[in-house]
Motif scaffolding. Structure first.
Motif, PDB file in Angstrom:
ATOM      1  N   UNK A 246      67.125 -44.692   3.627  1.00 19.32           N
ATOM      2  CA  UNK A 246      65.722 -44.348   3.836  1.00 19.32           C
ATOM      3  C   UNK A 246      65.522 -42.844   3.949  1.00 19.32           C
ATOM      4  N   UNK A 247      66.517 -42.125   4.457  1.00 17.90           N
ATOM      5  CA  UNK A 247      66.412 -40.664   4.532  1.00 17.90           C
ATOM      6  C   UNK A 247      66.394 -40.051   3.136  1.00 17.90           C
ATOM      7  N   UNK A 248      67.252 -40.552   2.265  1.00 19.06           N
ATOM      8  CA  UNK A 248      67.252 -40.071   0.882  1.00 19.06           C
ATOM      9  C   UNK A 248      65.920 -40.386   0.213  1.00 19.06           C
ATOM     10  N   UNK A 249      65.424 -41.605   0.429  1.00 19.67           N
ATOM     11  CA  UNK A 249      64.136 -41.994  -0.149  1.00 19.67           C
ATOM     12  C   UNK A 249      63.004 -41.121   0.388  1.00 19.67           C
ATOM     13  N   UNK A 250      63.074 -40.771   1.668  1.00 16.48           N
ATOM     14  CA  UNK A 250      62.040 -39.932   2.271  1.00 16.48           C
ATOM     15  C   UNK A 250      62.028 -38.541   1.648  1.00 16.48           C
ATOM     16  N   UNK A 251      63.201 -37.965   1.461  1.00 19.26           N
ATOM     17  CA  UNK A 251      63.272 -36.639   0.840  1.00 19.26           C
ATOM     18  C   UNK A 251      62.773 -36.702  -0.598  1.00 19.26           C
ATOM     19  N   UNK A 252      63.118 -37.770  -1.321  1.00 25.48           N
ATOM     20  CA  UNK A 252      62.596 -37.938  -2.680  1.00 25.48           C
ATOM     21  C   UNK A 252      61.085 -38.007  -2.669  1.00 25.48           C
ATOM     22  N   UNK A 253      60.536 -38.764  -1.711  1.00 25.74           N
ATOM     23  CA  UNK A 253      59.091 -38.926  -1.617  1.00 25.74           C
ATOM     24  C   UNK A 253      58.408 -37.600  -1.335  1.00 25.74           C
ATOM     25  N   UNK A 254      58.898 -36.855  -0.354  1.00 27.32           N
ATOM     26  CA  UNK A 254      58.263 -35.590   0.026  1.00 27.32           C
ATOM     27  C   UNK A 254      58.388 -34.547  -1.085  1.00 27.32           C
ATOM     28  N   UNK A 255      59.550 -34.493  -1.728  1.00 25.85           N
ATOM     29  CA  UNK A 255      59.737 -33.524  -2.806  1.00 25.85           C
ATOM     30  C   UNK A 255      58.860 -33.858  -4.005  1.00 25.85           C
ATOM     31  N   UNK A 256      58.797 -35.134  -4.352  1.00 26.99           N
ATOM     32  CA  UNK A 256      57.935 -35.551  -5.469  1.00 26.99           C
ATOM     33  C   UNK A 256      56.475 -35.281  -5.157  1.00 26.99           C
ATOM     34  N   UNK A 257      56.080 -35.551  -3.907  1.00 29.11           N
ATOM     35  CA  UNK A 257      54.695 -35.288  -3.511  1.00 29.11           C
ATOM     36  C   UNK A 257      54.384 -33.802  -3.605  1.00 29.11           C
ATOM     37  N   UNK A 258      55.339 -32.958  -3.229  1.00 26.64           N
ATOM     38  CA  UNK A 258      55.134 -31.513  -3.293  1.00 26.64           C
ATOM     39  C   UNK A 258      54.913 -31.060  -4.733  1.00 26.64           C
ATOM     40  N   UNK A 259      55.762 -31.536  -5.646  1.00 22.67           N
ATOM     41  CA  UNK A 259      55.619 -31.160  -7.043  1.00 22.67           C
ATOM     42  C   UNK A 259      54.311 -31.697  -7.623  1.00 22.67           C
ATOM     43  N   UNK A 260      53.956 -32.930  -7.291  1.00 24.72           N
ATOM     44  CA  UNK A 260      52.709 -33.498  -7.786  1.00 24.72           C
ATOM     45  C   UNK A 260      51.509 -32.751  -7.222  1.00 24.72           C
ATOM     46  N   UNK A 261      51.602 -32.314  -5.971  1.00 27.88           N
ATOM     47  CA  UNK A 261      50.516 -31.531  -5.373  1.00 27.88           C
ATOM     48  C   UNK A 261      50.335 -30.210  -6.116  1.00 27.88           C
ATOM     49  N   UNK A 262      51.441 -29.549  -6.448  1.00 27.21           N
ATOM     50  CA  UNK A 262      51.341 -28.297  -7.197  1.00 27.21           C
ATOM     51  C   UNK A 262      50.718 -28.525  -8.574  1.00 27.21           C
ATOM     52  N   UNK A 263      51.161 -29.584  -9.246  1.00 22.02           N
ATOM     53  CA  UNK A 263      50.626 -29.867 -10.575  1.00 22.02           C
ATOM     54  C   UNK A 263      49.138 -30.162 -10.514  1.00 22.02           C
ATOM     55  N   UNK A 264      48.731 -30.984  -9.535  1.00 25.41           N
ATOM     56  CA  UNK A 264      47.303 -31.299  -9.387  1.00 25.41           C
ATOM     57  C   UNK A 264      46.494 -30.068  -9.014  1.00 25.41           C
ATOM     58  N   UNK A 265      47.100 -29.166  -8.222  1.00 27.02           N
ATOM     59  CA  UNK A 265      46.415 -27.932  -7.834  1.00 27.02           C
ATOM     60  C   UNK A 265      46.126 -27.067  -9.056  1.00 27.02           C
ATOM     61  N   UNK A 266      47.146 -26.852  -9.882  1.00 26.16           N
ATOM     62  CA  UNK A 266      46.950 -26.039 -11.087  1.00 26.16           C
ATOM     63  C   UNK A 266      46.054 -26.753 -12.091  1.00 26.16           C
ATOM     64  N   UNK A 267      46.124 -28.075 -12.138  1.00 25.08           N
ATOM     65  CA  UNK A 267      45.245 -28.830 -13.026  1.00 25.08           C
ATOM     66  C   UNK A 267      43.791 -28.673 -12.616  1.00 25.08           C
ATOM     67  N   UNK A 268      43.534 -28.728 -11.322  1.00 24.44           N
ATOM     68  CA  UNK A 268      42.162 -28.566 -10.827  1.00 24.44           C
ATOM     69  C   UNK A 268      41.640 -27.164 -11.106  1.00 24.44           C
ATOM     70  N   UNK A 269      42.499 -26.165 -10.931  1.00 26.45           N
ATOM     71  CA  UNK A 269      42.081 -24.791 -11.222  1.00 26.45           C
ATOM     72  C   UNK A 269      41.753 -24.629 -12.696  1.00 26.45           C
TER      73      UNK A 269
END
Length: 275
Positions: A246-269
């Protein structure tokens, strides 16, 4: 005399909103909270200690590096496919357009077995490169090929409708004003396509990070070399190391969310600049 519809709208809103909240909670929020709960059972320090293992750090680096490489490749490959399907007419175009969705419908395990058969040292393509000392299957190169295969339809299906809606008058006007084909693409078309390109690439990247079926066969699963994070999670679960899994899955989740947040941020801009 107008009929008062506001009470009915409020009822419909309440039912729709309640169903949406219930469904999202049951499918998304509650499982994620459970993931956080089991991960925090060993504490924040324990989670960090999990990633002091060389095997886990190698799998983490491999998964995100090949995911990023495949996403960039899908950006160009997916755009090329979408452009050709929209702008050109050629024989069997409908068949090619249908084949784009094959990675969506094909079981990932079947795709992995097929790719491994082709790119293995004894396969039709792998044997050719083997003569030159290039090994594809059971290496990160094979993983990238598998991720490109399952990811490029996201870019194609996201960009294709935008290209279809682009008025050709934009290109004709730019050419009439003396713009070169490159200037027309870079200054006229790309700003219109960039938000959809980012969205498709982001979805392809997210899919690549969590892909298991098509990668597990062609990767070879060599610890520290070609072992991906999803396989490592399964291994930890089989060894009853639930906190580590679950710790590995959590890090995957947070890292993926971070990258998706950046992509959505630049997409919105990019979208705001268009408006």
């Amino acid at each position: 005399m107008p009929i008062e519809t506001r009470p009915y709208k409020k009822i419909h809103l309440g039912i729709s909103l309640g169903f949406t909240v219930f469904y999202s909670s049951a499918v998304v929020i509650i499982p994620l909270l459970g993931l956080f709960y089991h991960s925090l059972g060993i504490g924040f320090t324990g989670i960090l200690e999990v990633f002091t293992e060389e095997r886990i750090r190698s799998a983490l680096f491999l998964s995100f590096s090949v995911g990023l490489i495949s996403a960039v490749l899908n950006l160009f490959i997916g755009f090329l496919f979408a452009w050709v399907l929209v702008r050109y007419d050629f024989p069997f175009k409908k068949i090619f357009d249908t084949l784009i969705d094959l990675p969506f419908t094909l079981p990932t395990a079947v795709a992995g077995i097929a790719l491994t058969t082709i790119y293995s040292p004894t396969g039709s393509i792998g044997s050719f490169f083997e003569q030159w000392g290039i090994k594809i299957a059971y290496t990160p190169i094979g993983i990238v090929i598998a991720l490109v295969f399952i990811g490029f339809p996201f870019v194609v299906r996201t960009v294709q409708p935008v290209i279809e809606e682009l008025p050709k008058e934009l290109e004709e006007s730019a050419r009439c004003l003396g713009a070169t084909p490159f200037q027309t693409f870079w200054r006229v078309l790309l700003p219109e396509l960039w938000p959809s390109l980012l969205a498709g690439t982001g979805m392809a990247f997210a899919r690549s990070i969590g892909e298991y079926g098509s990668v597990v066969f062609i990767s070879g699963n060599l610890p520290g070399k070609t072992e991906i994070l999803p396989l490592l999670i399964v291994t930890k679960l089989e060894q009853y190391e639930f906190e580590k899994a679950t710790s590995i899955a959590l890090v995957m989740l947070l890292t993926s969310f971070f990258f998706m947040f950046l992509i959505n941020f630049f997409q919105e801009r990019a979208s705001k600049k268009l408006t």
